[in-house]
Structure formats: C-alpha cells, structure tokens
Design a protein around this motif. Structure first.
Motif, PDB file in Angstrom:
ATOM      1  N   VAL A 131       0.838  -1.209   0.000  1.00  0.00           N
ATOM      2  CA  VAL A 131       0.000   0.000   0.000  1.00  0.00           C
ATOM      3  C   VAL A 131       0.871   1.257   0.000  1.00  0.00           C
ATOM      4  O   VAL A 131       0.545   2.245  -0.659  1.00  0.00           O
ATOM      5  N   VAL A 132       1.974   1.196   0.733  1.00  0.00           N
ATOM      6  CA  VAL A 132       2.908   2.336   0.707  1.00  0.00           C
ATOM      7  C   VAL A 132       3.366   2.573  -0.732  1.00  0.00           C
ATOM      8  O   VAL A 132       3.427   3.711  -1.210  1.00  0.00           O
ATOM      9  N   LEU A 133       3.643   1.483  -1.447  1.00  0.00           N
ATOM     10  CA  LEU A 133       4.074   1.624  -2.840  1.00  0.00           C
ATOM     11  C   LEU A 133       2.940   2.179  -3.702  1.00  0.00           C
ATOM     12  O   LEU A 133       3.162   3.037  -4.561  1.00  0.00           O
ATOM     13  N   LEU A 134       1.702   1.707  -3.467  1.00  0.00           N
ATOM     14  CA  LEU A 134       0.570   2.254  -4.227  1.00  0.00           C
ATOM     15  C   LEU A 134       0.468   3.767  -4.033  1.00  0.00           C
ATOM     16  O   LEU A 134       0.253   4.523  -4.986  1.00  0.00           O
ATOM     17  N   ILE A 228      -4.912   1.966 -13.927  1.00  0.00           N
ATOM     18  CA  ILE A 228      -5.617   1.562 -12.701  1.00  0.00           C
ATOM     19  C   ILE A 228      -4.591   0.961 -11.747  1.00  0.00           C
ATOM     20  O   ILE A 228      -3.986  -0.077 -12.043  1.00  0.00           O
ATOM     21  N   LEU A 229      -4.386   1.630 -10.618  1.00  0.00           N
ATOM     22  CA  LEU A 229      -3.503   1.095  -9.582  1.00  0.00           C
ATOM     23  C   LEU A 229      -4.406   0.389  -8.585  1.00  0.00           C
ATOM     24  O   LEU A 229      -5.274   1.015  -7.964  1.00  0.00           O
ATOM     25  N   ARG A 230      -4.234  -0.915  -8.430  1.00  0.00           N
ATOM     26  CA  ARG A 230      -5.141  -1.686  -7.571  1.00  0.00           C
ATOM     27  C   ARG A 230      -4.358  -2.388  -6.476  1.00  0.00           C
ATOM     28  O   ARG A 230      -3.321  -3.003  -6.745  1.00  0.00           O
ATOM     29  N   HIS A 231      -4.862  -2.275  -5.256  1.00  0.00           N
ATOM     30  CA  HIS A 231      -4.271  -3.030  -4.156  1.00  0.00           C
ATOM     31  C   HIS A 231      -5.318  -3.949  -3.558  1.00  0.00           C
ATOM     32  O   HIS A 231      -6.464  -3.545  -3.363  1.00  0.00           O
ATOM     33  N   GLU A 232      -4.931  -5.197  -3.261  1.00  0.00           N
ATOM     34  CA  GLU A 232      -5.849  -6.138  -2.622  1.00  0.00           C
ATOM     35  C   GLU A 232      -5.206  -6.680  -1.358  1.00  0.00           C
ATOM     36  O   GLU A 232      -4.065  -7.156  -1.393  1.00  0.00           O
ATOM     37  N   SER A 233      -5.923  -6.612  -0.254  1.00  0.00           N
ATOM     38  CA  SER A 233      -5.431  -7.195   0.997  1.00  0.00           C
ATOM     39  C   SER A 233      -5.897  -8.633   1.106  1.00  0.00           C
ATOM     40  O   SER A 233      -6.978  -8.970   0.616  1.00  0.00           O
TER      41      SER A 233
END
Ligand code: NAP
Length: 267
Positions: A131-134, A228-233
């Motif tokens: 997430v920091v990178l996102l 689209i920058l996507r993050h998934e936990s």
C-alpha cells in the motif's frame, strides 16, 4: 540498550493481537500494557495464545498509561481513538495510529497538542508495504494525469467509510493537486451522490458488500487510455506487522502529526 516500552490499545483485536506477537518477538521493544475492555485484568498472552506474554490488560487508556509507555499504538475504533491519542500525548508518549476513520479535523487537533508538547504522532492508514508503494505510484501519476477517482471496496460489516487507506490516499494526492472534474458536481444532472464524495479534491466511492475483503482502486484517466492502480489485501493481519514495528521505532524522531509510513522510509 533500553527497550522501547509499548502500550497497544486494542491488543486483543484482529490487528492488535498480530502486532503484539510481533512486539513480543522483537529484541528492542517490550509491551508494558494492553487495552481491551472485555479482557481487563487478564494477561495478554492468555487471551491471544502466546506463552510467556504476561503484559497486563487494562480497561481504559488512563489506567494503561500509568505504566509510562514510550509509544502508544492505537488499534481500536474511531470513536475512542482520538481520546486515547490525546491522553497518551498528555502522558508523554509518542503515538502510532493504525485505527482508521479519524477526520482531518481530528488530526489538526492532535497535531496542535503534539507540537505544544514536542511529541510525534505517526498515522498510517495502511502499514502494508504494497500500500505504501501504491501511494507513491499514485502520487507520481497525479503529477502527470489531472483526472482520477478512488474506489474503496470492503466487506459489508466495515463500519467506517471511506477506508483509512482511501482517506490517506486522498490526503496525499491533495499535496499534488485537485483532480479535475470536466462536469462539476453542481452541474451534475440526476443524483449527485452517485458521483461519490469529494474529499480533499478527490472523488471517493466506497463499496461495502459480502465477498470483499479490503481493496482499493486509484483510477487515472486520460483521453483513450487509463491507468488503474489496484491493491488487494488478504485475510490475515500479518502484512501490517513489519510496517507497524518500523513506525514504533521511528515515531520518537517526529514532532506533530505525520501521515503515511513513507514519512519514515527511505525512497
Ligand atoms: N493501519 C493499518 O494498516 C490497519 C490494519 C488493520 C486494521 N486497521 C484498523 O484498526 C482498527 C482495529 O481493527 P481490528 O480489525 O483489529 O478491530 P477488532 O478486531 O474489532 O479489535 C478492536 C480492539 O479494540 C478494542 N476496543 C474496542 N473498543 C474499545 C474501547 N472503547 N476502549 C478500549 N478498547 C477498545 C477491542 O477490545 P474490547 O472490545 O475488549 O474492548 C479489541 O482489542 C480499525 O479501525 C481498522 O480499520 C488498520
């Protein structure tokens, strides 16, 4: 070397218990107090299943702060987080905030007190490295692409909206510029709320449905192309531990409120 003395508010919860295990495994810090209303008087290790972790659990921050921690980690609920943070600062502790849902106004009030008494607060909407990178990639994109929106997805029982990650991302992007709207909200025909909430110059949309864990899209649009920058936990709290430990180690070097783990990382 003196070990850092830590108090975790919410140490029996999903995120706080994983962090407490991480603190227990660290050589340079010790957990001197834990806060949980329903486990008051017990040893933390008995509640979260860690043999030898005899940290006492207190029902209130006032009692827990009698143990004079160097750092309080706040991992409870937004409705009590601010009072825990202010009480910790007044007791002389620095504070790491993991709890989501505090407003910019809350942080302004906390910042004022922290600066008055020369203490640091590091508020991190999401401690996960990805997430920091996102956040960093989104800041780079916002420098070149004027149009963007954020969509935050979570399970149906998440009460706070938008997520801490979305709030923090909107806050970060505000430092670059406001996202451009070609049709202003006032000019929108139909139901204006469907365009989402404008937060610090970004349109933010929150989806809350069973089937989702936690994820976020930062969508940057240009004519005939989009990014689209996507993050998934995932489902465990393990990805948050190393970032939270870094925040605990570094917060004593700060004064006032700082938001985002990259404030204490070398990029
Ligand atoms: N920054 C990040 O990377 C990150 C990662 C994960 C979660 N979070 C955020 O962290 C917060 C906690 O999440 P979670 O999933 O761990 O919640 P959780 O499992 O419900 O745990 C909440 C903890 O807080 C305690 N608590 C709740 N209300 C309290 C009160 N009034 N006074 C004292 N203690 C209280 C609970 O114990 P009792 O009920 O016994 O009091 C429990 O230990 C949420 O805001 C979540 O969004 C942030």
């Amino acid at each position: 070397m003196n070990k850092l003395r830590i108090c975790v508010a919410g140490a029996t919860g999903w995120a706080g218990s994983e962090l407490s295990k991480g603190i227990f495994a660290s050589d340079d810090m010790e957990q001197v107090a834990a806060i949980s209303r329903s486990n008051t008087g017990k040893a933390l290790g008995d509640v979260i299943g860690v043999e030898g972790l005899d940290t006492p659990i207190y029902g209130t921050a006032e009692e827990a702060l009698q143990s004079h921690p160097d750092v309080l980690v706040e991992y409870t609920k937004p409705e009590v987080a601010k009072s825990h943070i202010l009480a910790a600062l007044r007791s002389g502790a620095n504070v790491v905030v993991g709890t989501s849902g505090l407003s910019n106004e809350d942080y302004e009030e906390i910042d004022t007190l922290a600066k008055q008494i020369n203490r640091g607060v590091l508020a991190v909407g999401n401690f996960a490295l990805t997430v920091v990178l996102l956040q960093k990639f989104a800041e780079m994109a916002a420098k070149y692409i004027p149009h963007w929106e954020i969509i935050d997805y979570a399970h149906s029982e998440k009460r706070d909206a938008p997520s801490g990650t979305a709030r923090e991302l909107a806050n970060r992007l505000a430092g670059i510029r406001e996202s451009q709207l070609d049709v202003t909200l006032e000019e929108t025909e139909g139901v204006r709320e469907t365009r989402g909430a404008r937060m610090q110059g970004t349109q933010v949309h929150s989806v809350r449905l069973p089937g989702y864990v936690i994820s976020i899209d930062a969508i940057f649009g240009m004519p005939d192309q989009k990014l689209i920058l996507r993050h998934e936990s995932g489902t465990s709290a393990e990805p948050y531990v190393s970032g939270a430990l870094l925040a605990i180690r570094e917060v004593g070097k700060l004064v006032g409120v700082h938001r985002g783990l990259d404030r204490v990382m070398n990029f």
